[in-house]
Scaffold this active site. Structure first.
Site, PDB file in Angstrom:
ATOM      1  N   ARG A  77      88.779  66.896  16.844  1.00 42.27           N
ATOM      2  CA  ARG A  77      87.795  67.798  16.892  1.00 42.27           C
ATOM      3  C   ARG A  77      88.261  68.883  17.501  1.00 42.27           C
ATOM      4  O   ARG A  77      87.736  70.255  17.266  1.00 42.27           O
ATOM      5  CB  ARG A  77      86.488  67.151  17.566  1.00 42.27           C
ATOM      6  N   GLU A  90      92.806  59.386  23.409  1.00 44.70           N
ATOM      7  CA  GLU A  90      93.363  59.870  22.378  1.00 44.70           C
ATOM      8  C   GLU A  90      93.457  61.127  21.936  1.00 44.70           C
ATOM      9  O   GLU A  90      92.161  61.940  22.368  1.00 44.70           O
ATOM     10  CB  GLU A  90      92.852  58.940  21.183  1.00 44.70           C
ATOM     11  N   ARG A 143      99.511  40.860  16.952  1.00 44.94           N
ATOM     12  CA  ARG A 143     100.011  42.106  16.023  1.00 44.94           C
ATOM     13  C   ARG A 143     101.684  41.725  15.720  1.00 44.94           C
ATOM     14  O   ARG A 143     102.155  42.604  15.039  1.00 44.94           O
ATOM     15  CB  ARG A 143      99.955  43.222  16.829  1.00 44.94           C
ATOM     16  N   TRP A 199      94.818  48.964  16.473  1.00 45.43           N
ATOM     17  CA  TRP A 199      94.991  48.937  17.925  1.00 45.43           C
ATOM     18  C   TRP A 199      93.990  48.967  18.818  1.00 45.43           C
ATOM     19  O   TRP A 199      93.747  48.236  19.779  1.00 45.43           O
ATOM     20  CB  TRP A 199      95.990  50.140  18.213  1.00 45.43           C
ATOM     21  N   PHE A 200      92.960  49.685  18.349  1.00 48.78           N
ATOM     22  CA  PHE A 200      91.953  50.213  19.207  1.00 48.78           C
ATOM     23  C   PHE A 200      90.785  49.025  19.181  1.00 48.78           C
ATOM     24  O   PHE A 200      89.804  49.036  19.783  1.00 48.78           O
ATOM     25  CB  PHE A 200      91.345  51.536  18.931  1.00 48.78           C
ATOM     26  N   ALA A 248      98.589  42.422  31.578  1.00 47.88           N
ATOM     27  CA  ALA A 248      99.712  41.764  30.568  1.00 47.88           C
ATOM     28  C   ALA A 248      98.728  40.679  29.988  1.00 47.88           C
ATOM     29  O   ALA A 248      99.427  39.894  29.090  1.00 47.88           O
ATOM     30  CB  ALA A 248     100.437  41.039  31.838  1.00 47.88           C
ATOM     31  N   ARG A 249      97.533  40.206  30.284  1.00 44.20           N
ATOM     32  CA  ARG A 249      96.987  39.085  29.597  1.00 44.20           C
ATOM     33  C   ARG A 249      96.554  39.683  28.382  1.00 44.20           C
ATOM     34  O   ARG A 249      96.713  38.970  27.237  1.00 44.20           O
ATOM     35  CB  ARG A 249      95.695  38.747  30.290  1.00 44.20           C
ATOM     36  N   SER A 291      92.097  64.227  20.013  1.00 44.25           N
ATOM     37  CA  SER A 291      91.176  64.541  19.334  1.00 44.25           C
ATOM     38  C   SER A 291      91.341  65.439  18.107  1.00 44.25           C
ATOM     39  O   SER A 291      91.493  66.553  18.371  1.00 44.25           O
ATOM     40  CB  SER A 291      89.966  65.026  20.019  1.00 44.25           C
TER      41      SER A 291
END
Lengths: 225, 225, 225, 225
Positions: free
Chosen positions: D91, D87, D186, D77-78, D176-177, D89
């Site tokens: 950590r 996101e 995907r 995804w990223f 949206a683009r 973390s």
């Protein structure tokens, strides 16, 4: 070209490079309709550009690296969007070398600065025991993964049990502006130790290949702090 | 390196280049953990990547151009955001050469396709008269600009009367993926003639420096239409 | 929504807005698995994020503007690539209102700081004469443009003689992070007066819609200087 | 707003939305100096824009999602860089809920198309046994992680043994683009099953909120294939 080992099994290789300090000068001077004016004036120009936030000339120097690092390091790395990446895919490639990261010291939570970690004040033996525990866990996961692969399980599915400490590899193409931003954030003392190890090597390459820019950049960064 | 004249006073220079077809192959094969496999397989890989929308490997080849073009062309050019630009500034530089674009033919509105234009069906004399009219208008604006500069007016203010046909110059660093997108949009018959003249030269450089990618790209583009 | 006049004939309209200070807090706290914790703590979080260069949470608040400004201002504006633009096209639209920018004061080159300009120390009459000279030049260009259009010349070609002081219009969608970068660079005293007029209005809208972020941002910026 | 469950423990929530089909029309018509012209003409305009690669108007409609998915899905995804992410973390946050993905069926390597996977033709019992094997492996890793945390190990270090099947959460703001590009890649049959499950939900939200654009987009995509 340059190749440096990082952590227990990783590396950073400089694969290719477009331009350097002179590219910055040349592209910046397009604004004034001129080129290089000798080292002293060129270095001053670079320092001036950085000090005044004129960062676009630094985009015309481009670095290309081949990196091998643990997945959890790669995940932070890929957050830098102004750059290009191509990574080994766990969908198509069996991680048959089964390489994962094994830290050599136990680190514990830092009380004061809750974000970081500090090396635990324990005996060498305890450090070794910690490393062996990590290794045993990861080795067990890799063994289970291999068994699944041997039974015909699709790679993309079997990998779901592999740890985020597994090593991955990727190509990284990044311009000097984005690279400086990377160094600023990832060499910072708040960054995770493993990330900093890689960022430090990247910074060394940057210093070697763009000495004037790196010097001005580091002087500017330190005076901010 | 390569330098080509465009329009009456413009040019495109290839200043530098990072990698080429082999860079695409190498970065794509990182996904599979391998490198070049000979021309035939490498060309097939490139065609496969393009046909299936795997465009990231093309980001690792990077072109650097020095461009001189009219402002109205530059304005369309700069809409391509996945690239780096440094332009001569009308705030700091006197446009003392006073160069502007003079078309060599009159073009009129096209009836069928309201976006485009067609060369007017007139005598050579009329074409010449049209060009002279454009030249006279722009020359008058430039003369007025120079007078204002001579009277001490700030450059950034005096330039407000300069026409969008004035020539400007810039550095452009762009990767092959973004470059293909540029070619797709700007070599298109719907693009303005002056823009297409530049895009055509860019495409020629691309063909020369990345022949395998360019061939696969053009084959794919034509089969879409 | 908000609409403010800028310069002699321009404007800035806030067309739409996604989120605000609360969006920053919410997206930042995803990192910790929590949401709002009351004004005091939320404001502190925003200040902390800005002070430590954690800028991604500010990307989740998005502004949408409709802007009318001279072309030479738009050209600087469009250099900000982390944003979306749609502009009136001189290829399809006749500039039949023929609006161009007329400054109300003469500005001359500044001796000390060669980048800027200062208002000329002249009589009101001289200022008026200067404005009239600009207006006469631009009006003449517009008249010539109209004549060409009347003779059937394609719009995309006739416009080449129009001055960069012509007004244009565009839609601009930009997140708060990119907006802060815009304000930092374009409200700066080194920016051109006309650009600063627009940037100041954008900053006012930002202050009104994201007061906590704007306050922390301006405090941080001033302590840097 | 909309919230849909995905896989065994994940979800996709639409948190906020800027504009929709009308925003596309309005920003595109800025180019012509006009706004909405009624449903029929507006739908035609949207179809025309998509068919001719005029994609910038679609950038002015912006979606904001809250997503919970396995790490190996998040990693794909990223890769979509024209978007904003925040996101949780590993950590700072203990994965104390210890949630990981458990597939409900065994999938094996596909012979013909070496990239994909197919559901194994085995008994329900074997599928269940496979799922239990995955669950046992991940549960063991999570237990070892918790033990390390209990012994004071820093979170950022202990997590190195956690599997890539662990659930993570993030905020995603995307226009949206870029969203259409995400859906194109995907929802494709070559994408991994788990990724497609998420992309399908994203597509459903897109269809509901921008019906005219989604219809034109899907018609265009299918005619290409």
């Amino acid at each position: 070209m340059i190749r440096k080992d990082v952590l227990d099994k990783g590396f950073v290789k400089l694969v290719d490079l477009l331009g350097g300090d002179d590219t910055v000068v040349r592209s910046a001077r397009v604004s004034f309709g001129s080129g290089s004016k000798g080292e002293e004036k060129d270095r001053k120009l670079i320092a001036y550009l950085l000090a005044h936030g004129h960062e676009t000339p630094f985009e015309h120097a481009v670095f290309q690296f081949h990196v091998k690092c643990p997945i959890f390091v790669a995940r932070q790395w890929f957050r830098h969007r102004w750059a290009s990446y191509n990574e080994i895919s766990g969908r198509y490639t069996v991680f048959d070398d089964g390489e994962f990261y094994v830290p050599d010291r136990k680190r514990i939570r830092e009380k004061v600065n809750r974000q970081g970690s500090v090396v635990a004040d324990v005996s060498d033996e305890e450090h070794r025991a910690f490393a062996e525990a990590i290794e045993a866990e990861c080795a067990r996961s890799v063994a289970a993964y291999r068994k699944m692969i041997a039974e015909g399980t699709a790679k993309e599915l079997a990998r779901t049990i592999l740890p985020v400490g597994m090593y991955t590899q990727f190509y990284w193409t990044v311009n000097a502006r984005s690279l400086m931003n990377f160094i600023r954030l990832r060499c910072d003392e708040h960054a995770q130790y493993e990330m900093r190890e890689y960022a430090g090597v990247i910074r060394d390459v940057f210093r070697e290949k763009m000495p004037w820019t790196a010097a001005a950049f580091e002087k500017g960064s330190s005076s901010e702090g």
